[in-house]
Design an enzyme around this catalytic site. Sequence first.
Site, PDB file in Angstrom:
ATOM      1  N   HIS A 135      81.668 -40.196  -6.964  1.00 51.30           N
ATOM      2  CA  HIS A 135      82.129 -38.860  -7.356  1.00 51.30           C
ATOM      3  C   HIS A 135      83.440 -38.522  -6.647  1.00 51.30           C
ATOM      4  CE1 HIS A 135      78.706 -37.579  -9.706  1.00 51.30           C
ATOM      5  NE2 HIS A 135      77.850 -37.711  -8.715  1.00 51.30           N
ATOM      6  N   HIS A 167      77.050 -43.912  -4.151  1.00 51.45           N
ATOM      7  CA  HIS A 167      76.993 -43.050  -5.338  1.00 51.45           C
ATOM      8  C   HIS A 167      77.876 -41.814  -5.165  1.00 51.45           C
ATOM      9  CE1 HIS A 167      74.944 -40.985  -8.783  1.00 51.45           C
ATOM     10  NE2 HIS A 167      75.266 -39.918  -8.074  1.00 51.45           N
ATOM     11  N   GLU A 168      77.674 -41.094  -4.072  1.00 53.15           N
ATOM     12  CA  GLU A 168      78.447 -39.871  -3.871  1.00 53.15           C
ATOM     13  C   GLU A 168      79.931 -40.178  -3.687  1.00 53.15           C
ATOM     14  OE1 GLU A 168      77.300 -37.051  -4.507  1.00 53.15           O
ATOM     15  OE2 GLU A 168      75.205 -37.681  -4.638  1.00 53.15           O
TER      16      GLU A 168
END
Length: 672
Positions: free
Chosen positions: A465, A461-462
């Site tokens: 980003h 997920h990170e």
Amino acid sequence: MTNPFFSPSDLPFGLPPFAEITDDHYRPAFDRGFTEQLAEVERIIADPEAPTFENTLLPLERSGQVLHRVSAVFYNKSSSDSTDFTNDLEEEIAPLYAAHSDAIRLDAALYARIAAVHADREALDPESRYLVERYFAEFTIAGAGLSDDDKETLREYNKQLSTLTTKFEKNLLADTNDLAVVLDDVAELDGLDAGAISAAAEAARERGLEGKYVVTLVLPTGHPYLSSLTDRSVRERIMTASRARGSRDNEFDNRQLVLDITRLRAERAQLLGFDSHAAYVTADETAKTPEAVLGILGALAPIAARNARDEQAALQELADVEIAAWDWDFYTEKVRQATYDVDTASMRPYFEAERVLHDGVFFAAASLYGVRFTERDDLVAYHPDARVFEVSDADGTPVGLYIYDLYTRDSKRGGAWMNSLISQNTLLDQPTVVVNNLNVPKPAAGSPTLLTYDEVTTLFHEFGHALHGLFARVTYPKFSGTNVFRDFVEFPSQVNEMWILWPEVLANFAVHHETGAPMPQDIVDKLHASSSFNEGFATSTYLAAALLDQAWHAISAETEVVDVAEFEASALAAVGLDNTAVPTRYSSTYFAHTFSGGYDAGYYSYIWSEVLDADTVDWFTQNGGLTRENGARFRELLLGVGGSKDPLQAFREFRGRDADIGPLLKRRGLEE
């Protein structure tokens, strides 16, 4: 003294010279940064020529470079490796920064120039026109059109809020460390694997508690160990400690801060012409109104609560005690094993952190986008545990630097996040440097770091980003990287989670760290089969937090709230999410997202973005999945545009239509 913030770094990609930066450099750089940017803005205002894009917007975009450099480094340090010095300086700087921002955004002469350019914007190219529109909208909503007296009141609100939210964050970090659970006997950790036990022993050793074991708390209410610990009293201690953060009668008590912050936000919203802080925030997001937000959250809440009750009944059949919040994860694993024969704890040996990073996260990105990652041991990051990787395209074209900071420490705030230290834009010819921070317990030297499935998901997920920040190619600094609407920013990161269980990716990284054997296919199949298992609980805990955030920020300036716990209980009862066995993901006193993290009245963003995410996963699945062609399209039409166009327009160009909520409902088991 030569201050390294006073000029751009000459290191590769402009990486800040961390080895040269000392505490003595920060405050002088902030002072010069404030002074220089205000002087630059004053020159714009003093220009005798009629306002144009070239003499107003461009110099505004170029302004404040010293301030940008020191802010990026300092706030990254204060969140990932804080000290008494950074804590004190952050509290000192917060009101000064708020006053500085107000001095620019509330300047009537500057606003008039922006408004004049806005009136003639049609002749500009699309990205420049959008830049003018964003500045005009942001200045207007920020209060640039208020009277002088109202602006003075607004400045005081902003100053107080900056101080209070900074204090909230510092209190939370301190109380989180203070409430870490100390255990005397390794037998109390029964159920954890050797890596987790090693991490607990190492955490104790770092605190001078040789021979003991420390379970540090994570940011959400729950804890990864609750699914494995067999000692119910230890599970209860962890949950009780987690829920107590910020609500004890001590110096770290956040209850009054919650009341003061929400009151001031409501009063500020009224001054700005809005009924509530939620209305003020959503006016400049894709949602546009709190009613639109509550339309989705309110429709999902009763279905999620019903599903959670059904799940609770199934857990109760296995338990010889009444299911409490600290029992849910433990018995969920038993039901998961009984129903799907899936034991998530048994998956950890297949998720060795280094392999997950290189053969999972990096491999998926290389397969989709052709990028390569080369570790740069010659480049120094801000902490010994933080590692630097150079990112390049398949043809060798430089993309940027990626800094990876995996482990938890007492000086790091909870949760996981991405920061940009430098963001690409052609106006200033700047490259890209991004950071990923996680909070994985660090085992003793020589022991492998084995991740839970949730931690693998967080890393993917990170990194989504990070890819957004690395791939954006824009003209203006304002649009760089992840500078998009808050309720859109989670979309690319959530999409990146899909690759965890994609066959080619999983087979490449899910390998037993001792035997080298791949994760058995039957485990993978069972994991897919159980994908919507426990979604009633997961969705309920998230929605409880999102609706609690909305409730706090729906209050008017006249609303008087005196008891935080009472307000929270009432808000959750009103939406049917007051099941004591299914606690909110964040209670008010440790709800960092909304009281110190910039997600105030915006925590709904995760599920709002997930509508786009689930629809996009369907698109990838229907179009061949992990291919360079698909990656190129996603990179060009969504990741690559940064904030340079309306995000929903960008999504329509990618998908060919508006998003469909159907895939989200199916994913979360929320179909009626």
